[in-house]
Scaffold this motif. Structure first.
Motif, mmCIF file in Angstrom:
data_model
loop_
_atom_site.group_PDB
_atom_site.id
_atom_site.type_symbol
_atom_site.label_atom_id
_atom_site.label_comp_id
_atom_site.label_asym_id
_atom_site.label_seq_id
_atom_site.Cartn_x
_atom_site.Cartn_y
_atom_site.Cartn_z
ATOM 1 N N ARG A 165 35.044 -9.926 19.558
ATOM 2 C CA ARG A 165 34.431 -9.186 18.445
ATOM 3 C C ARG A 165 35.101 -7.821 18.317
ATOM 4 N NH1 ARG A 165 30.265 -12.416 20.415
ATOM 5 N NH2 ARG A 165 28.983 -13.405 18.790
ATOM 6 N N ARG A 166 36.391 -7.860 18.067
ATOM 7 C CA ARG A 166 37.171 -6.636 18.018
ATOM 8 C C ARG A 166 36.761 -5.737 16.856
ATOM 9 N NH1 ARG A 166 43.807 -6.147 18.114
ATOM 10 N NH2 ARG A 166 43.905 -3.905 17.637
ATOM 11 N N SER A 167 36.405 -6.342 15.721
ATOM 12 C CA SER A 167 36.023 -5.541 14.560
ATOM 13 C C SER A 167 34.783 -4.705 14.851
ATOM 14 C CB SER A 167 35.784 -6.442 13.355
ATOM 15 O OG SER A 167 34.765 -7.396 13.623
ATOM 16 N N ILE A 168 33.823 -5.281 15.568
ATOM 17 C CA ILE A 168 32.613 -4.534 15.925
ATOM 18 C C ILE A 168 32.957 -3.403 16.883
ATOM 19 C CG2 ILE A 168 30.356 -4.693 17.045
ATOM 20 C CD1 ILE A 168 30.170 -7.559 16.113
ATOM 21 N N LEU A 169 33.823 -3.689 17.865
ATOM 22 C CA LEU A 169 34.237 -2.665 18.816
ATOM 23 C C LEU A 169 34.959 -1.523 18.109
ATOM 24 C CD1 LEU A 169 35.448 -4.950 21.728
ATOM 25 C CD2 LEU A 169 33.605 -3.277 21.877
#
Length: 265
Positions: A165-169
């Motif tokens: 979940r890179r976008s959330i990070l």
């Protein structure tokens, strides 16, 4: 007094603990290791003591605004270093060592800022208080809360990273950066570099800035119960700048990969 000590120490130490967890859990896991954390902490403590010893002299410059301007410069350096360093790491650029150095510069500057605030509070409070034991207990409790909350943040960040979940990070990291740089707004207003403006809203009825939850949210994403227009502009502008730099570096990386594949063929 015990509660005040806990809250004030938590205000200064929690952002530093959270930044360390960002490094370990997502940005650069090898940056803060058992071997490296001791010399980094030693450098931070020495730098903090040096700047603290000159704080009174620095404050006399620029018609009494020297200390505030010095803190503004340090906060800006924290933001720029973390912004460029993290963008380089997230794009897996070849100069990762340079990105690590930028991240370390940002960490050490934040250490100095929070360390100075802590020493100023501790020195002034200790001189007016006769309950030294209460202050010591409050500091230990605050460090315990900061460490416990940081461990929780670590597991959440690692779970998000392992779940791809890179976008959330990236959103959470952009909010953390925005929260750090908006600290310049009240400092500049304090010395009349920018004019104070009326707040757009007041959410103190829900979460006060001075409460435990207020300090936690401020450390995580720069929460402000009564934000001004300038605060919102700086906040949104810093988030936009993060994604702009991320896009530029991503484009540069893609161009480098294309040129490399063309040369190989």
């Amino acid at each position: 007094m015990l509660i005040n000590t806990v809250i004030l120490v938590l205000r200064d130490m929690l952002p530093l603990f959270i930044l360390a967890m960002w490094f370990v859990a997502y940005l650069s896991p090898r940056l803060l290791t058992v071997k490296s954390i001791l010399p980094i902490t030693a450098v931070g403590i020495v730098a903090t003591l040096v700047f603290f010893s000159f704080a009174a002299r620095i404050s006399n410059y620029f018609d009494g605004a020297g200390l505030e301007l010095f803190l503004v410069i340090l906060i800006s350096l924290v933001y720029v270093s973390l912004l460029l360093g993290s963008a380089g790491k997230l794009n897996n650029l070849n100069h990762n060592q340079f990105s690590d150095k930028l991240l370390l510069i940002g960490f050490c500057c934040l250490f100095v800022i929070k360390g100075m605030n802590f020493l100023i509070y501790f020195n002034g409070y200790l001189s007016r208080s006769s309950n030294d034991l209460g202050i010591v207990i409050g500091i230990l409790v605050a460090f315990g809360i900061a460490a416990s909350f940081s461990i929780l943040c670590f597991f959440i960040l690692r779970w998000l990273a392992e779940s791809s979940r890179r976008s959330i990070l990236n959103v959470l990291w952009a909010l953390f950066l925005a929260g750090s740089v908006t600290q310049t707004v009240p400092l500049l207003a304090q010395i009349d570099v920018i004019s104070g403006a009326e707040s757009l809203w007041n959410s103190s009825w829900l979460i006060k800035d001075s409460s435990e939850f207020g300090h936690i949210l401020k450390a995580l994403m720069g929460y402000e119960a009564t934000p001004s227009v300038r605060f919102i502009l700086v906040y949104l502008g810093s988030i936009s700048l993060f994604y702009l730099v991320l896009f530029i570096m991503s484009t540069a990386r893609f161009s480098t990969m294309v040129k490399g594949s063309v040369n190989e063929s």
